[in-house]
Every structure is written in C-alpha cells, then in structure tokens.
Design a protein around this motif. Structure first.
Motif, PDB file in Angstrom:
ATOM      1  N   GLU A 170       0.839  -1.208   0.000  1.00 47.34           N
ATOM      2  CA  GLU A 170       0.000   0.000   0.000  1.00 47.34           C
ATOM      3  C   GLU A 170       0.874   1.259   0.000  1.00 47.34           C
ATOM      4  O   GLU A 170       0.533   2.251  -0.647  1.00 47.34           O
ATOM      5  CB  GLU A 170      -0.930   0.002   1.209  1.00 47.34           C
ATOM      6  CG  GLU A 170      -1.977  -1.100   1.162  1.00 47.34           C
ATOM      7  CD  GLU A 170      -2.774  -1.178   2.439  1.00 47.34           C
ATOM      8  OE1 GLU A 170      -3.728  -0.391   2.566  1.00 47.34           O
ATOM      9  OE2 GLU A 170      -2.435  -2.013   3.306  1.00 47.34           O
ATOM     10  N   LYS A 218       2.280   1.500  -3.481  1.00 43.17           N
ATOM     11  CA  LYS A 218       1.259   1.963  -4.426  1.00 43.17           C
ATOM     12  C   LYS A 218       1.073   3.477  -4.332  1.00 43.17           C
ATOM     13  O   LYS A 218       0.922   4.151  -5.350  1.00 43.17           O
ATOM     14  CB  LYS A 218      -0.075   1.252  -4.176  1.00 43.17           C
ATOM     15  CG  LYS A 218      -1.140   1.651  -5.187  1.00 43.17           C
ATOM     16  CD  LYS A 218      -2.396   0.836  -5.048  1.00 43.17           C
ATOM     17  CE  LYS A 218      -3.518   1.230  -5.970  1.00 43.17           C
ATOM     18  NZ  LYS A 218      -3.427   2.458  -6.720  1.00 43.17           N
ATOM     19  N   ALA A 219       1.121   4.023  -3.127  1.00 42.27           N
ATOM     20  CA  ALA A 219       0.979   5.473  -2.956  1.00 42.27           C
ATOM     21  C   ALA A 219       2.106   6.210  -3.690  1.00 42.27           C
ATOM     22  O   ALA A 219       1.872   7.254  -4.309  1.00 42.27           O
ATOM     23  CB  ALA A 219       0.992   5.840  -1.472  1.00 42.27           C
ATOM     24  N   GLU A 235       3.914   4.875  -6.277  1.00 40.25           N
ATOM     25  CA  GLU A 235       3.746   4.609  -7.714  1.00 40.25           C
ATOM     26  C   GLU A 235       2.610   5.440  -8.314  1.00 40.25           C
ATOM     27  O   GLU A 235       2.688   5.860  -9.468  1.00 40.25           O
ATOM     28  CB  GLU A 235       3.517   3.119  -7.955  1.00 40.25           C
ATOM     29  CG  GLU A 235       4.790   2.319  -7.723  1.00 40.25           C
ATOM     30  CD  GLU A 235       4.596   0.810  -7.768  1.00 40.25           C
ATOM     31  OE1 GLU A 235       3.467   0.333  -7.558  1.00 40.25           O
ATOM     32  OE2 GLU A 235       5.611   0.125  -7.999  1.00 40.25           O
ATOM     33  N   ASP A 236       1.560   5.702  -7.518  1.00 41.09           N
ATOM     34  CA  ASP A 236       0.447   6.519  -7.998  1.00 41.09           C
ATOM     35  C   ASP A 236       0.889   7.947  -8.323  1.00 41.09           C
ATOM     36  O   ASP A 236       0.234   8.651  -9.087  1.00 41.09           O
ATOM     37  CB  ASP A 236      -0.697   6.552  -6.974  1.00 41.09           C
ATOM     38  CG  ASP A 236      -1.474   5.235  -6.947  1.00 41.09           C
ATOM     39  OD1 ASP A 236      -1.255   4.388  -7.846  1.00 41.09           O
ATOM     40  OD2 ASP A 236      -2.295   5.051  -6.033  1.00 41.09           O
TER      41      ASP A 236
END
Length: 77
Positions: free
Chosen positions: A57, A60-61, A63-64
C-alpha cells in the motif's frame, strides 16, 4: 512495527521528495516521525504498523505519483 527501505528509480528533482513525503505521511499506520526520503540515494525509509498498513500500500501510494519502485526491504523494527 516494521522498518521498510523502498528503493526507487532515480529521483530527478528535490520537489519529488516533498510529493513522496506528503503522500506517504497521509497513509494510516505510517510512523510519520520516521519517514525519510533520501534524494541522492533515491530511497524512502519508513517505519509502519504492519497490522494497519501493508508495504504494497505504501509502494502503491508512491507509484500513484508516477515514481517507480525498484524493490523494498522490510524487517522488524
């Protein structure tokens, strides 16, 4: 509590550090005082509560925002 070192692709600007820092600090379970974004090493070091948030998670933050995660290492704090 676990410690993570997240290796990113090369960061190109100091403002990237601020963006990553702000995004990771907003994640519930992240120990905000432990967060370090190392510009020259293109690494993020952070402590987090694994019962609240998973390493993917946090990745992902990042990569976003458009920054590629190369690899992560997690170990008990």
């Amino acid at each position: 509590m676990q410690k993570a070192v997240i290796q990113l692709e090369t960061l190109s600007c100091p403002s990237c550090m601020q963006k990553i820092e702000n995004a990771v600090k907003r994640i519930n379970g992240v120990e905000k005082g432990s967060l370090k974004v190392l510009f020259n090493a293109s690494k993020v070091k952070v402590d987090f509560e694994s019962e609240i948030v998973a390493i993917h998670e946090i990745e992902k933050a990042i990569e976003d925002l458009g920054y590629a995660v190369v690899k992560s290492k997690v170990k008990p704090a």
